[in-house]
Design a protein around this motif. Sequence first.
Motif, PDB file in Angstrom:
ATOM      1  N   THR A 104     -15.233  47.553 -25.720  1.00  0.00           N
ATOM      2  CA  THR A 104     -16.607  48.052 -25.603  1.00  0.00           C
ATOM      3  C   THR A 104     -17.612  46.943 -25.887  1.00  0.00           C
ATOM      4  O   THR A 104     -18.810  47.182 -25.959  1.00  0.00           O
ATOM      5  CB  THR A 104     -16.855  49.217 -26.578  1.00  0.00           C
ATOM      6  OG1 THR A 104     -16.592  48.764 -27.921  1.00  0.00           O
ATOM      7  CG2 THR A 104     -15.968  50.401 -26.237  1.00  0.00           C
ATOM      8  N   LYS A 105     -17.103  45.731 -26.015  1.00  0.00           N
ATOM      9  CA  LYS A 105     -17.958  44.568 -26.271  1.00  0.00           C
ATOM     10  C   LYS A 105     -18.229  43.858 -24.950  1.00  0.00           C
ATOM     11  O   LYS A 105     -17.321  43.643 -24.159  1.00  0.00           O
ATOM     12  CB  LYS A 105     -17.267  43.628 -27.247  1.00  0.00           C
ATOM     13  CG  LYS A 105     -18.121  42.451 -27.705  1.00  0.00           C
ATOM     14  CD  LYS A 105     -17.366  41.556 -28.683  1.00  0.00           C
ATOM     15  CE  LYS A 105     -17.099  42.265 -29.995  1.00  0.00           C
ATOM     16  NZ  LYS A 105     -16.510  41.323 -30.989  1.00  0.00           N
ATOM     17  N   ALA A 106     -19.499  43.493 -24.691  1.00  0.00           N
ATOM     18  CA  ALA A 106     -19.865  42.875 -23.412  1.00  0.00           C
ATOM     19  C   ALA A 106     -20.867  41.751 -23.627  1.00  0.00           C
ATOM     20  O   ALA A 106     -21.644  41.763 -24.597  1.00  0.00           O
ATOM     21  CB  ALA A 106     -20.448  43.912 -22.463  1.00  0.00           C
TER      22      ALA A 106
ATOM     23  N   ALA B  39     -19.965  50.013 -22.429  1.00  0.00           N
ATOM     24  CA  ALA B  39     -20.143  49.004 -23.469  1.00  0.00           C
ATOM     25  C   ALA B  39     -21.110  49.517 -24.521  1.00  0.00           C
ATOM     26  O   ALA B  39     -22.146  50.105 -24.198  1.00  0.00           O
ATOM     27  CB  ALA B  39     -20.670  47.712 -22.856  1.00  0.00           C
ATOM     28  N   THR B  40     -20.756  49.316 -25.764  1.00  0.00           N
ATOM     29  CA  THR B  40     -21.616  49.759 -26.872  1.00  0.00           C
ATOM     30  C   THR B  40     -22.230  48.590 -27.631  1.00  0.00           C
ATOM     31  O   THR B  40     -23.169  48.771 -28.396  1.00  0.00           O
ATOM     32  CB  THR B  40     -20.816  50.632 -27.850  1.00  0.00           C
ATOM     33  OG1 THR B  40     -19.690  49.881 -28.339  1.00  0.00           O
ATOM     34  CG2 THR B  40     -20.328  51.900 -27.163  1.00  0.00           C
ATOM     35  N   GLU B  41     -21.673  47.412 -27.453  1.00  0.00           N
ATOM     36  CA  GLU B  41     -22.207  46.205 -28.093  1.00  0.00           C
ATOM     37  C   GLU B  41     -22.420  45.155 -27.013  1.00  0.00           C
ATOM     38  O   GLU B  41     -21.460  44.593 -26.480  1.00  0.00           O
ATOM     39  CB  GLU B  41     -21.237  45.679 -29.157  1.00  0.00           C
ATOM     40  CG  GLU B  41     -21.767  44.464 -29.891  1.00  0.00           C
ATOM     41  CD  GLU B  41     -20.767  43.894 -30.893  1.00  0.00           C
ATOM     42  OE1 GLU B  41     -20.944  42.732 -31.296  1.00  0.00           O
ATOM     43  OE2 GLU B  41     -19.818  44.614 -31.246  1.00  0.00           O
ATOM     44  N   ILE B  42     -23.696  44.898 -26.673  1.00  0.00           N
ATOM     45  CA  ILE B  42     -24.028  44.005 -25.551  1.00  0.00           C
ATOM     46  C   ILE B  42     -24.790  42.799 -26.080  1.00  0.00           C
ATOM     47  O   ILE B  42     -25.817  42.945 -26.740  1.00  0.00           O
ATOM     48  CB  ILE B  42     -24.852  44.741 -24.488  1.00  0.00           C
ATOM     49  CG1 ILE B  42     -24.065  45.945 -23.944  1.00  0.00           C
ATOM     50  CG2 ILE B  42     -25.237  43.791 -23.355  1.00  0.00           C
ATOM     51  CD1 ILE B  42     -24.853  46.827 -23.028  1.00  0.00           C
ATOM     52  N   ARG B  43     -24.253  41.651 -25.777  1.00  0.00           N
ATOM     53  CA  ARG B  43     -24.894  40.405 -26.161  1.00  0.00           C
ATOM     54  C   ARG B  43     -25.374  39.675 -24.906  1.00  0.00           C
ATOM     55  O   ARG B  43     -24.865  39.917 -23.810  1.00  0.00           O
ATOM     56  CB  ARG B  43     -23.915  39.524 -26.940  1.00  0.00           C
ATOM     57  CG  ARG B  43     -23.377  40.204 -28.181  1.00  0.00           C
ATOM     58  CD  ARG B  43     -22.342  39.381 -28.895  1.00  0.00           C
ATOM     59  NE  ARG B  43     -21.804  40.138 -30.027  1.00  0.00           N
ATOM     60  CZ  ARG B  43     -21.566  39.633 -31.229  1.00  0.00           C
ATOM     61  NH1 ARG B  43     -21.806  38.352 -31.468  1.00  0.00           N
ATOM     62  NH2 ARG B  43     -21.083  40.391 -32.196  1.00  0.00           N
ATOM     63  N   GLY B  44     -26.315  38.783 -25.087  1.00  0.00           N
ATOM     64  CA  GLY B  44     -26.813  37.998 -23.967  1.00  0.00           C
ATOM     65  C   GLY B  44     -26.593  36.524 -24.203  1.00  0.00           C
ATOM     66  O   GLY B  44     -26.825  36.021 -25.312  1.00  0.00           O
TER      67      GLY B  44
END
Length: 772
Positions: A557-559, A649-654
């Motif tokens: 769920t990490k993206a 996804a529940t945790e989205i980083r850029g």
Amino acid sequence: MKKEEPSKHTYSGKFTSVMPFTDSSDIQRTDKCIKELSHFPNWSLMRSIDRLRVGFSSQKMSLAGSKMALNRRFRITVSMFLLVLQIPGILSAQEDLKVIQPHWVNFKDGPNALYKHLTVQAFSQLDKRDAAIAAIGSLDQWKARQEWTKRTLLDVVGPFPEKTPLNPRITRRIEKEKFSLEHVVFESQPGFYVTSTLFIPNGLRGKAPAILFCSGHAAEAYRSATYQHMILNLVAKGFIVFAFDPVGQGERLEYFDPVTNESTIGGPTKQHSYPGAQAFIAGTSQATYMIWDGIRAVDYLLTRKEVDASRIGITGRSGGGTQSSYIAAFDERIYASAPENYITNFKRLWLTHGPQDAEQNFYRGIQQGLDQPDLLIVRAPKPNLMITTTRDIFNIEGAREAASQIQKVYQSYGAEGQFEMVEDDAPHASTPKNREAMYAFFQRHLRLPGHSRDEPVDTLSVEDLQVTRTGQVLTTYKGKRVVDLNQRVLAVLPDLPNDLVNTAQDLSGYVAPKHPAESMMVGRFQRDGYSVEKHLMKGEGDYWIPYLLLKPNQATTKAVLYLDPSGKGTDAAIQGDMEALVRGGAMVLAPDLLNVGEMGQGGFTGDSNFEGHSYNLWFGSILIGRSIVGIHAGDANRLVSVLQEKEKATEIRGLAKGAMSSVLLHAAAFNANISKIALVNPLISFQELVKDPQYDPSMTAYTVPYSGKAYDLPQLLNYLSDRKPLILSSEFPAGEGVQLEALPSPATGAAQRIVTRTTQERQEYLGKWLER
């Protein structure tokens, strides 16, 4: 800024060299390579791989306990096999990272999508303006429209500087048989020198009418043979003519070799647009400076005892038509105006040649309800002449439509004879017919009777027309350039400006996504431990964004939203940065946003293209109140919603590389669902670009116009300090690019700053960032 070179042992779809494998480390690399190749299900290769694996196993045995060369036969086998991999279509066909296929006609025009998207918005705004004009039915309504136009023009161009002493100096006087020349240098702003020539007919009796002559985009300005022909014909008919150099032309080049006096960046459109882009970022415009030069030129004319202040005219062709239209719209002292090869309307311009160089664009001009005809409408009932040609780059249909609108205001005033339009069948050029119409127009309205024939003239020599000692004002006097003027406009910004997010949204022209984004998958292939999917997502307008989605085989769920200005495929290779993130347990979504990768390099380049980077697209966004950054940020946040809704996804980083850091900072500031950010070799600051006289043109599209007065990227970093920004930078070569000192200090806790020197080191830090 140089990109890091990929490791020579990194697989990127083909092998570029064959290394001699002579020790155990080479054996290990080759063994790994064979394992990776086995993941590509091309049956024509599988049998060769199997045979290679058998032979390779025996060679590993022969190296046990000692360092020795591979036997010659096996080295030849490996070399031949690796060379086969370079044949196009074998492995490259297996990992074609392009999403859009050539025969997909509904998607294949992606490279032109940005221009078309801007055009649709411009047309919508222009339709509203045309509807407002069509609704006017009385003189009072026209007068109200004129007052509104005056205010709006000042809003989009002003404020102008205060009037300061001109400090004029006559550098030379030259006597000719029928006229004299006075070369004049004056300061339109303190230290901002304008070179000019006053042409005075001999035998004047009393005060005479004067015409301000504006040069088009000729490198030599009014010294060109075409412009001399017009000037000297006017002088022969008894007019005083005052011709001045536009900044970036004639003796006012700003980027030039002081030995040869030749431009170092190209022709006049580039001399205007390179500093003009910085002006827009700072919060002013090239148009502001050039209009002000013209207004101050009128100030000088009115100091001359020979000039009748009630009989001032203005003309110019091409870029001179632009300037003459602008200056006459702002300066009421100009009685008669005759712009040539310029006035059309924006709709026809966008349908054909597109937005022009920097000074031909007002900040948010179209968004605010302005079009080119307004430049003449605002002057009614003073005399105006539109000089046109039917094959001009400034479209003739648009010119006729503009004339139709302009004529209506003159009819309301009962002054139909004060507005005229002449056209000739010619390209973007001066013609005898049009010149004679211009002479007759000024003779009639500036009350100077005589014949209007276009006559042969003896053009003046380069020496006769040289104004300054060196031939360039900046090497004759210690003067300022536009880059210097721009810096005076910049504001000193607080660490965290009030209402930062709303300000950034407004200035960037950000439009928040309103509906779930439509997307579709179009392909997938497998790699060791993860898959690479190919997708399309519906963007803000009538276009689709192609993107790659790298997904680990184990559900997550990490993206990471991965933005790279060089395109989605740059880091998508095996052992690339994206793979490192996937192996760290995150799915990675990498798009080609508008004007990038599959969506880049369309048919429109414009007249201000620097090393493949079209400023004209950026200027177009400015006209309609948008920015490319704002559009990108909106599409980036649509991709975030795709990760949430379709990929769960529940945790989205850029993560953003290079200039895309600007896009990510804006997107994250507008979207709390981006939980953490990482910037690799980022664009540091808009203001630093404005201060740099040799800035990188590729950065321009990633800046926000007029941000220089309100906020900058360091302020966004401060705002996002709770997202724990990570900044990874290669070492900056001395004097190159924007320096790290522009970033918030590490002591503030706004960002973690780390210098990485190798790909492996960078990937290690990204892995740690993913774990935080």
